[in-house]
Design an enzyme around this catalytic site. Structure first.
Site, PDB file in Angstrom:
ATOM      1  N   LYS A   1       0.842  -1.206   0.000  1.00 10.90           N
ATOM      2  CA  LYS A   1       0.000   0.000   0.000  1.00 10.90           C
ATOM      3  C   LYS A   1       0.876   1.255   0.000  1.00 10.90           C
ATOM      4  O   LYS A   1       0.728   2.121  -0.859  1.00 10.90           O
ATOM      5  CB  LYS A   1      -0.930   0.004   1.226  1.00 10.90           C
ATOM      6  CG  LYS A   1      -1.864  -1.209   1.290  1.00 10.90           C
ATOM      7  CD  LYS A   1      -2.814  -1.138   2.492  1.00 10.90           C
ATOM      8  CE  LYS A   1      -2.154  -1.203   3.853  1.00 10.90           C
ATOM      9  NZ  LYS A   1      -1.595  -2.520   4.215  1.00 10.90           N
TER      10      LYS A   1
ATOM     11  N   ARG B   1      11.732  -5.731   5.284  1.00  7.73           N
ATOM     12  CA  ARG B   1      11.581  -4.310   5.581  1.00  7.73           C
ATOM     13  C   ARG B   1      12.155  -3.958   6.954  1.00  7.73           C
ATOM     14  O   ARG B   1      12.670  -2.855   7.163  1.00  7.73           O
ATOM     15  CB  ARG B   1      10.085  -3.974   5.539  1.00  7.73           C
ATOM     16  CG  ARG B   1       9.749  -2.531   5.733  1.00  7.73           C
ATOM     17  CD  ARG B   1       8.285  -2.281   5.498  1.00  7.73           C
ATOM     18  NE  ARG B   1       7.465  -2.742   6.618  1.00  7.73           N
ATOM     19  CZ  ARG B   1       6.128  -2.704   6.629  1.00  7.73           C
ATOM     20  NH1 ARG B   1       5.479  -2.255   5.580  1.00  7.73           N
ATOM     21  NH2 ARG B   1       5.458  -3.125   7.673  1.00  7.73           N
TER      22      ARG B   1
ATOM     23  N   ARG C   1      11.199  -0.519  12.061  1.00  7.51           N
ATOM     24  CA  ARG C   1       9.956  -0.313  12.813  1.00  7.51           C
ATOM     25  C   ARG C   1       9.830  -1.336  13.929  1.00  7.51           C
ATOM     26  O   ARG C   1      10.051  -2.517  13.723  1.00  7.51           O
ATOM     27  CB  ARG C   1       8.745  -0.447  11.874  1.00  7.51           C
ATOM     28  CG  ARG C   1       8.412   0.830  11.143  1.00  7.51           C
ATOM     29  CD  ARG C   1       7.396   0.617  10.060  1.00  7.51           C
ATOM     30  NE  ARG C   1       6.173  -0.042  10.522  1.00  7.51           N
ATOM     31  CZ  ARG C   1       5.121  -0.264   9.733  1.00  7.51           C
ATOM     32  NH1 ARG C   1       5.151   0.121   8.467  1.00  7.51           N
ATOM     33  NH2 ARG C   1       4.051  -0.861  10.218  1.00  7.51           N
TER      34      ARG C   1
HETATM   35  P1  ATP Z   1       1.933  -1.528   5.792  1.00  2.86           P
HETATM   36  O1  ATP Z   1       2.723  -2.765   5.619  1.00  2.86           O
HETATM   37  O2  ATP Z   1       1.203  -1.115   4.547  1.00  2.86           O
HETATM   38  O3  ATP Z   1       2.733  -0.406   6.364  1.00  2.86           O
HETATM   39  P2  ATP Z   1       0.925  -2.146   8.322  1.00  2.86           P
HETATM   40  O4  ATP Z   1      -0.371  -2.738   8.775  1.00  2.86           O
HETATM   41  O5  ATP Z   1       2.138  -2.945   8.564  1.00  2.86           O
HETATM   42  O6  ATP Z   1       0.763  -1.855   6.808  1.00  2.86           O
HETATM   43  P3  ATP Z   1       0.580   0.651   9.136  1.00  2.86           P
HETATM   44  O7  ATP Z   1      -0.605   0.806   8.265  1.00  2.86           O
HETATM   45  O8  ATP Z   1       1.683   1.594   8.959  1.00  2.86           O
HETATM   46  O9  ATP Z   1       1.243  -0.789   9.037  1.00  2.86           O
HETATM   47  O10 ATP Z   1       0.046   0.669  10.656  1.00  2.86           O
HETATM   48  C1  ATP Z   1       0.924   0.428  11.730  1.00  2.86           C
HETATM   49  C2  ATP Z   1       0.134   0.300  13.020  1.00  2.86           C
HETATM   50  O11 ATP Z   1      -0.550   1.530  13.293  1.00  2.86           O
HETATM   51  C3  ATP Z   1      -0.984  -0.750  13.004  1.00  2.86           C
HETATM   52  O12 ATP Z   1      -0.523  -2.055  13.284  1.00  2.86           O
HETATM   53  C4  ATP Z   1      -1.896  -0.199  14.128  1.00  2.86           C
HETATM   54  O13 ATP Z   1      -1.379  -0.455  15.383  1.00  2.86           O
HETATM   55  C5  ATP Z   1      -1.822   1.296  13.889  1.00  2.86           C
HETATM   56  N1  ATP Z   1      -2.877   1.750  12.953  1.00  2.86           N
HETATM   57  C6  ATP Z   1      -2.697   2.260  11.696  1.00  2.86           C
HETATM   58  N2  ATP Z   1      -3.866   2.535  11.110  1.00  2.86           N
HETATM   59  C7  ATP Z   1      -4.824   2.186  12.008  1.00  2.86           C
HETATM   60  C8  ATP Z   1      -6.252   2.202  11.999  1.00  2.86           C
HETATM   61  N3  ATP Z   1      -6.952   2.621  10.919  1.00  2.86           N
HETATM   62  N4  ATP Z   1      -6.909   1.759  13.112  1.00  2.86           N
HETATM   63  C9  ATP Z   1      -6.245   1.343  14.188  1.00  2.86           C
HETATM   64  N5  ATP Z   1      -4.916   1.286  14.260  1.00  2.86           N
HETATM   65  C10 ATP Z   1      -4.198   1.696  13.190  1.00  2.86           C
HETATM   66 MG    MG Z   2       1.980   1.304   5.265  1.00  2.79          MG
END
Ligand code: ATP
Ligand code: MG
Length: 192
Positions: free
Chosen positions: A14, A128, A134
């Site tokens: 994404k 990553r 992270r």
């Molecule tokens: P990507 O790999 O695309 O970065 P991801 O799920 O690993 O996706 P992020 O989208 O960056 O990571 O989100 C990281 C963390 O932030 C999530 O695991 C959650 O704890 C919090 N978070 C992000 N968006 C939301 C949301 N819409 N609702 C609740 N928590 C969220």
């Molecule tokens: Mg992301």
């Protein structure tokens, strides 16, 4: 204004493809994950509250991200729309988004869903972790919990948006980043 949602499990690509879509269609890319990481880095009250939940691979409360999204809609000008990345992630968030947009006389225009299998989630996040450092990418247990959270809380949104006739899916694998980006952009072209 147009409102698109980038949907998919962690590591689907994404964030990787958001920039190309946003610049092609003059959308503002809003990643709730990035906004939350910025709050943590700034040491804000919100960041302090979110830090441990995120590090554990859990979601932050719906109201927190809903507030961030509404604030972005109210303050960001000069674009043709928004590309939401990582929001909504729960059914209540999806309903809140519909309500926030309805107040503005707007609606979700489409969901761009990038799908990869769980095995690839582990592989990509492990790769990553070495680059981005992270906290929530560091341990297999936390990654497993994020995948569980995705299946339990986020995946039901597929049905929600399918029923609304707004759900569009593309594979986020195999191939290079460029090949995947081209597949995603081709999909967006068909729903623009
Ligand atoms: P990507 O790999 O695309 O970065 P991801 O799920 O690993 O996706 P992020 O989208 O960056 O990571 O989100 C990281 C963390 O932030 C999530 O695991 C959650 O704890 C919090 N978070 C992000 N968006 C939301 C949301 N819409 N609702 C609740 N928590 C969220
Ligand atoms: Mg992301």
């Amino acid at each position: 204004m147009r409102y698109y949602i980038l949907f998919g499990p962690p590591g689907a690509g994404k964030g990787t493809h958001a920039g190309a879509i946003a610049s092609k269609y003059n959308l503002k890319h809003i990643s709730t994950g990035e906004l939350l990481r910025a709050e943590i880095a700034a040491g804000s009250e919100l960041g302090i509250q979110a830090k441990e939940l995120i590090a554990a691979g859990s979601l932050v409360p719906d109201e927190v991200v809903e507030g961030m999204i509404e604030n972005a809609f109210n303050t960001i000008k000069g674009v043709d729309g928004f590309l939401l990345d990582g929001f909504p992630r729960t059914l209540p968030q999806a309903e809140a988004l519909d309500a926030i947009l309805a107040k503005r006389g707007e609606k979700v225009d489409g969901v761009i869903s990038i799908m990869i299998p769980d095995s690839l989630v582990y592989e990509r996040i492990a790769g990553r972790a070495k680059i981005e450092g992270r906290a929530d990418d560091a341990s297999p247990e936390v990654i497993a919990h994020r995948i569980e959270t995705y299946h339990a809380q986020t995946e039901p949104l597929k049905e929600y948006y399918r029923n609304a006739g707004k759900y569009h899916e593309v594979n986020g694998y195999p191939g290079t980043i460029e090949q995947n980006r081209d597949r995603v952009l081709a999909l967006v072209d068909t729903i623009w």
